[in-house]
Design an enzyme around this catalytic site. Structure first.
Site, PDB file in Angstrom:
ATOM      1  N   SER A  78      47.406  31.718  42.147  1.00 15.67           N
ATOM      2  CA  SER A  78      46.981  30.696  43.112  1.00 15.67           C
ATOM      3  C   SER A  78      45.476  30.426  43.120  1.00 15.67           C
ATOM      4  O   SER A  78      45.080  29.269  43.300  1.00 15.67           O
ATOM      5  CB  SER A  78      47.511  30.989  44.517  1.00 15.67           C
ATOM      6  OG  SER A  78      47.103  32.236  44.987  1.00 15.67           O
TER       7      SER A  78
ATOM      8  N   CYS B 184      50.857  32.003  45.878  1.00 12.65           N
ATOM      9  CA  CYS B 184      51.521  32.991  45.027  1.00 12.65           C
ATOM     10  C   CYS B 184      51.750  34.255  45.846  1.00 12.65           C
ATOM     11  O   CYS B 184      51.713  34.222  47.077  1.00 12.65           O
ATOM     12  CB  CYS B 184      50.754  33.247  43.729  1.00 12.65           C
ATOM     13  SG  CYS B 184      49.203  34.156  43.872  1.00 12.65           S
TER      14      CYS B 184
ATOM     15  N   ASP C 125      54.184  35.558  36.790  1.00 10.76           N
ATOM     16  CA  ASP C 125      53.086  36.384  37.294  1.00 10.76           C
ATOM     17  C   ASP C 125      52.544  37.223  36.131  1.00 10.76           C
ATOM     18  O   ASP C 125      53.254  38.060  35.591  1.00 10.76           O
ATOM     19  CB  ASP C 125      53.590  37.286  38.415  1.00 10.76           C
ATOM     20  CG  ASP C 125      52.464  38.003  39.141  1.00 10.76           C
ATOM     21  OD1 ASP C 125      51.329  38.051  38.626  1.00 10.76           O
ATOM     22  OD2 ASP C 125      52.740  38.516  40.246  1.00 10.76           O
TER      23      ASP C 125
ATOM     24  N   ASN D  66      47.630  36.272  45.879  1.00 13.70           N
ATOM     25  CA  ASN D  66      46.461  35.404  45.928  1.00 13.70           C
ATOM     26  C   ASN D  66      45.288  35.954  45.124  1.00 13.70           C
ATOM     27  O   ASN D  66      44.137  35.801  45.498  1.00 13.70           O
ATOM     28  CB  ASN D  66      46.056  35.121  47.382  1.00 13.70           C
ATOM     29  CG  ASN D  66      45.062  33.978  47.552  1.00 13.70           C
ATOM     30  OD1 ASN D  66      44.240  33.999  48.459  1.00 13.70           O
ATOM     31  ND2 ASN D  66      45.114  32.975  46.713  1.00 13.70           N
TER      32      ASN D  66
ATOM     33  N   CYS E  25      45.816  36.144  41.234  1.00  9.88           N
ATOM     34  CA  CYS E  25      45.989  35.728  39.836  1.00  9.88           C
ATOM     35  C   CYS E  25      46.264  34.233  39.709  1.00  9.88           C
ATOM     36  O   CYS E  25      45.416  33.473  39.265  1.00  9.88           O
ATOM     37  CB  CYS E  25      47.124  36.500  39.166  1.00  9.88           C
ATOM     38  SG  CYS E  25      46.826  38.262  38.962  1.00  9.88           S
TER      39      CYS E  25
END
Length: 161
Positions: free
Chosen positions: A20, A13, A127, A16, A18
Site C-alpha cells: 500500500s 494492504c 504480498d 501498510n 510493502c
C-alpha cells in the site's frame, strides 16, 4: 475531474509497509500526471507495523523508479470509510476484511487495486514480504499499471459507482 472537491483514495494492504505505501506513491504520481486533484493515503488492516516506515525493499524499488516512500504505517480506521471516496485493497483477503470492518452506510467504494490492471483485472497484488527482490519489482509493475489505469478513468470521470 471537474468537481472542486479532490478525489480521496486510500490504498489498503495487510500491514501498510510493502504494497500500500508503494501504491499510494504511484497513485499520487499517476493522478497528478492525469490532472486529477486527489488526496491519496494508505493503511493496513492490521496493527503490527503501526508507526513504522515502509519495508526497505519497497523503499528501494520505489527509489529505483523515482518515488519516495516517507510515510509511516497506520491501521485502517472507521473514519476512513467516510473520508475516502475509494478504498483500493491489494488482495481479496484485504477487501474481505475491509468490507467486514465497514460501518453501516459507509461512503467509500471498496474495490481491488487490480480491478484497474489491464493485464489481469481483479487479480491480487501478491504480498512480497516473505520473498525476494523479484517479488517487489513484480509488485511495482502491477501497481504501476493499475494506478495508471485508475488515473486514466478518474480523469475521464469513468470510475463507476
Amino acid at each position: 475531474m471537474t468537481d472542486s472537491k479532490p478525489l480521496r483514495v486510500l490504498a489498503l494492504c495487510l500491514g501498510n509497509i510493502c504494497r500500500s505505501p508503494l501504491a499510494e506513491a504511484l497513485l499520487r504520481r499517476e493522478l497528478e500526471a492525469a490532472g486529477v486533484r486527489a488526496v491519496v493515503d494508505s493503511a493496513g488492516t492490521g496493527a503490527w507495523h503501526v508507526g513504522e516506515p515502509a519495508d526497505p525493499r519497497s523503499r528501494e524499488v520505489a527509489a529505483r523508479h523515482g518515488l519516495n516512500l516517507d510515510g509511516r504505517a497506520r491501521q485502517l480506521d472507521t473514519a476512513d470509510y467516510d473520508e475516502q471516496d475509494v478504498i483500493l485493497a491489494m488482495d481479496a483477503s484485504n477487501l474481505h476484511d475491509a468490507r467486514r470492518l465497514s460501518p453501516p452506510n459507509a461512503e467509500a467504494r471498496l474495490t481491488l487495486m487490480r480491478a484497474f490492471d489491464p493485464l489481469a483485472p481483479g487479480a491480487d497484488v501478491p504480498d512480497p514480504y516473505y520473498g525476494g527482490a523479484d517479488g517487489f519489482e513484480a509488485m511495482y509493475e502491477m501497481l504501476e499499471r493499475s494506478a495508471r489505469e485508475f488515473a486514466r478513468r478518474a480523469a475521464a470521470g469513468a470510475l463507476g459507482g
